[in-house]
Scaffold this motif. Structure first.
Motif, PDB file in Angstrom:
ATOM      1  N   ARG A  46       2.482 -21.839   0.784  1.00 33.76           N
ATOM      2  CA  ARG A  46       3.878 -22.122   1.244  1.00 33.76           C
ATOM      3  C   ARG A  46       4.082 -23.325   2.196  1.00 33.76           C
ATOM      4  NH1 ARG A  46       4.705 -15.973   3.022  1.00 33.76           N
ATOM      5  NH2 ARG A  46       2.551 -16.424   3.710  1.00 33.76           N
ATOM      6  N   ARG A  47       2.966 -23.430   2.922  1.00 33.26           N
ATOM      7  CA  ARG A  47       2.654 -24.363   4.075  1.00 33.26           C
ATOM      8  C   ARG A  47       2.455 -25.827   3.672  1.00 33.26           C
ATOM      9  NH1 ARG A  47      -1.033 -22.101   8.576  1.00 33.26           N
ATOM     10  NH2 ARG A  47      -0.116 -24.326   9.523  1.00 33.26           N
ATOM     11  N   LEU A  48       3.061 -26.665   4.443  1.00 38.24           N
ATOM     12  CA  LEU A  48       3.010 -28.247   3.954  1.00 38.24           C
ATOM     13  C   LEU A  48       2.321 -28.695   5.332  1.00 38.24           C
ATOM     14  CD1 LEU A  48       6.135 -29.352   2.081  1.00 38.24           C
ATOM     15  CD2 LEU A  48       3.853 -29.159   1.074  1.00 38.24           C
ATOM     16  N   PRO A  49       1.363 -29.749   5.124  1.00 37.19           N
ATOM     17  CA  PRO A  49       1.056 -30.433   6.353  1.00 37.19           C
ATOM     18  C   PRO A  49       2.175 -31.180   7.282  1.00 37.19           C
ATOM     19  CG  PRO A  49       0.283 -31.510   4.585  1.00 37.19           C
ATOM     20  CD  PRO A  49       0.691 -30.392   3.997  1.00 37.19           C
ATOM     21  N   GLN A  50       2.210 -30.583   8.584  1.00 38.67           N
ATOM     22  CA  GLN A  50       3.302 -31.410   9.354  1.00 38.67           C
ATOM     23  C   GLN A  50       3.113 -32.911   9.566  1.00 38.67           C
ATOM     24  OE1 GLN A  50       6.033 -29.862  10.164  1.00 38.67           O
ATOM     25  NE2 GLN A  50       5.648 -27.838   9.358  1.00 38.67           N
ATOM     26  N   PRO A  51       4.049 -33.611   9.307  1.00 40.75           N
ATOM     27  CA  PRO A  51       3.859 -35.040   9.527  1.00 40.75           C
ATOM     28  C   PRO A  51       3.620 -35.331  11.160  1.00 40.75           C
ATOM     29  CG  PRO A  51       6.173 -34.664   8.893  1.00 40.75           C
ATOM     30  CD  PRO A  51       5.427 -33.250   8.648  1.00 40.75           C
ATOM     31  N   LEU A 128       6.855 -44.455  12.708  1.00 42.03           N
ATOM     32  CA  LEU A 128       6.132 -44.141  11.550  1.00 42.03           C
ATOM     33  C   LEU A 128       6.045 -42.817  11.395  1.00 42.03           C
ATOM     34  CD1 LEU A 128       3.471 -47.049  11.405  1.00 42.03           C
ATOM     35  CD2 LEU A 128       5.780 -47.013  10.420  1.00 42.03           C
ATOM     36  N   MET A 129       6.399 -42.303  10.278  1.00 41.55           N
ATOM     37  CA  MET A 129       6.266 -40.694  10.055  1.00 41.55           C
ATOM     38  C   MET A 129       4.873 -40.828   9.007  1.00 41.55           C
ATOM     39  SD  MET A 129       8.804 -38.077   7.947  1.00 41.55           S
ATOM     40  CE  MET A 129       7.915 -36.599   7.184  1.00 41.55           C
ATOM     41  N   VAL A 130       3.776 -40.212   9.463  1.00 43.67           N
ATOM     42  CA  VAL A 130       2.592 -40.133   8.900  1.00 43.67           C
ATOM     43  C   VAL A 130       2.091 -38.816   8.441  1.00 43.67           C
ATOM     44  CG1 VAL A 130       2.197 -42.508   9.848  1.00 43.67           C
ATOM     45  CG2 VAL A 130       1.028 -40.726  10.852  1.00 43.67           C
ATOM     46  N   VAL A 131       1.000 -38.937   7.660  1.00 41.83           N
ATOM     47  CA  VAL A 131       0.239 -37.613   7.347  1.00 41.83           C
ATOM     48  C   VAL A 131      -1.134 -37.938   6.821  1.00 41.83           C
ATOM     49  CG1 VAL A 131       0.799 -37.140   4.891  1.00 41.83           C
ATOM     50  CG2 VAL A 131       0.392 -35.016   6.539  1.00 41.83           C
ATOM     51  N   ALA A 132      -2.182 -37.293   7.103  1.00 44.23           N
ATOM     52  CA  ALA A 132      -3.378 -37.538   6.723  1.00 44.23           C
ATOM     53  C   ALA A 132      -3.501 -37.491   5.359  1.00 44.23           C
ATOM     54  CB  ALA A 132      -4.292 -36.453   7.274  1.00 44.23           C
ATOM     55  N   GLN A 133      -4.152 -38.535   4.688  1.00 46.65           N
ATOM     56  CA  GLN A 133      -4.308 -38.888   3.280  1.00 46.65           C
ATOM     57  C   GLN A 133      -4.598 -37.420   2.403  1.00 46.65           C
ATOM     58  OE1 GLN A 133      -6.306 -42.241   1.868  1.00 46.65           O
ATOM     59  NE2 GLN A 133      -6.473 -41.776  -0.086  1.00 46.65           N
ATOM     60  N   ALA A 139      -1.591 -31.049  -0.761  1.00 53.13           N
ATOM     61  CA  ALA A 139      -0.385 -30.454  -0.688  1.00 53.13           C
ATOM     62  C   ALA A 139       0.362 -31.041  -2.215  1.00 53.13           C
ATOM     63  CB  ALA A 139       0.708 -30.708   0.348  1.00 53.13           C
ATOM     64  N   ARG A 140      -0.013 -32.251  -2.531  1.00 56.61           N
ATOM     65  CA  ARG A 140       0.670 -32.591  -3.780  1.00 56.61           C
ATOM     66  C   ARG A 140       0.182 -32.173  -4.966  1.00 56.61           C
ATOM     67  NH1 ARG A 140       5.066 -34.093  -5.248  1.00 56.61           N
ATOM     68  NH2 ARG A 140       5.515 -35.742  -3.538  1.00 56.61           N
ATOM     69  N   GLU A 141      -1.178 -31.653  -4.867  1.00 58.74           N
ATOM     70  CA  GLU A 141      -1.753 -31.121  -6.051  1.00 58.74           C
ATOM     71  C   GLU A 141      -1.012 -29.770  -6.325  1.00 58.74           C
ATOM     72  OE1 GLU A 141      -6.169 -29.780  -7.653  1.00 58.74           O
ATOM     73  OE2 GLU A 141      -6.078 -30.911  -5.790  1.00 58.74           O
ATOM     74  N   ARG A 142      -0.625 -28.997  -5.218  1.00 59.15           N
ATOM     75  CA  ARG A 142      -0.046 -27.632  -5.320  1.00 59.15           C
ATOM     76  C   ARG A 142       1.338 -27.942  -5.841  1.00 59.15           C
ATOM     77  NH1 ARG A 142      -1.382 -25.666   0.597  1.00 59.15           N
ATOM     78  NH2 ARG A 142      -3.663 -25.214   0.468  1.00 59.15           N
ATOM     79  N   GLN A 143       2.164 -28.845  -5.366  1.00 62.95           N
ATOM     80  CA  GLN A 143       3.672 -28.939  -5.673  1.00 62.95           C
ATOM     81  C   GLN A 143       4.067 -29.613  -6.975  1.00 62.95           C
ATOM     82  OE1 GLN A 143       5.644 -27.180  -3.845  1.00 62.95           O
ATOM     83  NE2 GLN A 143       4.183 -26.499  -2.298  1.00 62.95           N
ATOM     84  N   GLY A 144       2.926 -30.506  -7.621  1.00 65.79           N
ATOM     85  CA  GLY A 144       2.969 -31.407  -8.750  1.00 65.79           C
ATOM     86  C   GLY A 144       3.578 -32.842  -8.161  1.00 65.79           C
TER      87      GLY A 144
END
Length: 504
Positions: A46-51, A128-133, A139-144
């Protein structure tokens, strides 16, 4: 001393972003930005990495202090290097960060070129809004792969840039100081500030482009007196503050929307006539002493004048693409690529000075940028650099065979100019294989392992380079000497305008 002043201003800008939070034992901390991305539980879907948000300011060399790189198979650009001691490092930008947003624009599903275009168009400051690769990939693998992970920013998170003209009642506001160095405005009903769009109960963030975070009320009043008849304020209403707090979005100037601004950039559309466009493009020093591109000798009755061009206008964009930091030759190349129909964004002297004062790009206050037009048939543009540019194109060629070094790499960085078919060497590692073979920055790559580089296959060539088995055979053309800045703009030393491939 100038460097210290620049860092001091940057610290003030950053300090002004800090929202004040209170801890409620029943509710806990209400700032989602305080969540640490490193604490993401791989079992919690349910959680996404916070940008993270990084407000960067250009240094005296016009650089934000970081490099961007396009990875094959990934649309978003990745931060490949952060230069020590720069704005990027001080604001926490890190290698491996993905760029998810530029100012108020979400970039998660945009490609490399679009992201770079928006960063360049941001001017002296960018958020810039960033997040660690690696966190994003989990997160992308979970969400599609379909829907974006991060929704677009609500329009309510944008502060306002309001220009106020004094009337018989003054500026129409008074200032009250709160806890922690914050200042709020008390408006006079129907006064100049209210008419200029300042919302009731607004927090004051900047005055004439200067953060008020570290100023005293006396200093602010002194600046207001010096402003005489008009002043430009960056403000945020209570609702904007609330939404920014909930989303963890900082109150940054590059997010601002303009209200009652006294000037604006102009977009000119020119169609070439029988005698050309009717203007000259010249490189001159602007009011800030920096070399920029100006439009001169506007011929009466010609397309340029009919489109509204004025002698002395400064060129800020070609087809929506910022020309900030580009050399004269590169700017000419961008114009030539448009063929017989030109779309130019310009500012007059008054507009230029206004946006310099508030330290924001005029391009932030225009309609959304459109992608650059495809390069058309080359036509003549009346400019002093055309014959010089043609004389500087590479002429001599040579073959070079490279064998991998001890670490398995070749010791060079390849980049591709997006406006014309040129794959070139933008960096050579001292003492590496490429340096020992005599390769130099600016050398143009004509062939890779027998495959010619054309205007349509630059990305195919980059694929070939990644998969090529040693040795690597290159056909090179010598770059145009000191004038090779036509290939490598000064800002490319900090973050590249071009699609890059690192070959260690």
């Amino acid at each position: 001393m100038e460097e210290e002043l620049s860092k001091s201003q940057e610290l003030q800008d950053t300090a002004a972003l800090t929202l004040k939070f209170e801890f409620d034992p029943k509710l806990g901390i209400d700032n989602p930005a305080l969540s640490l991305t490193e604490d993401l539980d791989p079992l919690d879907d349910r959680r996404l990495p916070q940008p993270r948000f990084c407000l960067l300011s250009k240094d005296e060399q016009g650089s934000f202090g970081f490099h961007l790189q396009r990875h094959l198979g990934r649309a978003q650009p990745v931060v490949s290097k952060v230069n020590p001691g720069t704005s990027a490092q001080r604001q926490g930008l890190q290698e491996g960060d993905l760029i998810l947003g530029v100012n108020h624009k979400m970039m998660e599903q945009e490609d490399y070129a679009v992201v770079v275009r928006h960063i360049r168009a941001s001017g002296p400051r960018v958020l810039l809004m960033v997040v660690a690769q690696h966190m994003y990939d989990v997160a992308r693998e979970r969400q599609g792969d379909k829907a974006p992970l991060y929704p677009a920013l609500d329009p309510g998170v944008r502060p306002r840039l309001c220009h106020i003209v004094k009337d018989e009642g003054g500026f129409g506001f008074s200032i009250t100081a709160g806890n922690g160095g914050a200042f709020w405005l008390i408006l006079s009903s129907g006064g100049a500030a209210e008419r200029a769009g300042v919302p009731p109960g607004a927090r004051l963030l900047e005055l004439n482009g200067v953060s008020v975070e570290k100023l005293t009320q006396r200093q602010i009043n002194k600046k207001l007196r010096r402003s005489e008849q008009q002043v430009t304020l960056l403000v945020a209403g209570p609702e904007v503050e609330k939404q920014c707090r909930q989303l963890g979005v900082p109150l940054a100037a590059p997010l601002a929307e303009g209200w009652t601004l006294p000037v604006s950039p102009r977009c000119l559309h020119l169609e070439k006539g029988p005698q050309g466009f009717g203007f000259l493009l010249k490189e001159e020093k602007g009011h800030d002493g920096v070399l920029r591109q100006f439009l001169r000798d506007v011929d009466p009755g010609q397309p340029a004048q009919k489109a509204g061009m004025q002698d002395g206008d400064r060129l800020v964009a070609v087809a929506g693409d910022s020309v900030e930091g580009l050399s004269h030759e590169e700017t000419v190349s961008r114009i030539l690529a448009q063929g017989s129909h030109l779309s130019l964004t310009v500012v007059d002297q008054e507009t230029d000075r206004f946006f310099s004062m508030v330290r924001l790009s005029p391009l932030l206050f225009m309609e959304p940028m459109q992608p650059s037009a495809s390069p058309g048939e080359e036509s003549l543009v009346e400019t002093e650099a055309l014959t010089k540019r043609n004389a500087q194109m590479p002429r001599t060629t040579r073959q070079c065979i490279l064998h991998p070094g001890p670490g398995g790499g070749y010791g060079l960085w390849l980049s591709c100019v997006t406006s014309e078919p040129r794959l070139f060497i933008s960096q050579v590692t001292p003492g590496g294989v490429a340096a020992q073979a005599g390769l130099q920055e600016g050398d143009v790559v004509l062939e890779v392992n027998g495959c010619a580089v054309t205007d349509n296959n630059d990305m195919e060539i980059l694929d070939l380079l990644l998969e090529a088995k040693p040795p690597l055979a290159l056909k090179l053309a010598a770059g145009p000497g000191q004038d090779s800045k036509i290939c490598v703009a000064p800002e490319a030393e900090e973050w590249t305008f071009f699609s890059g491939l690192v070959m260690k």
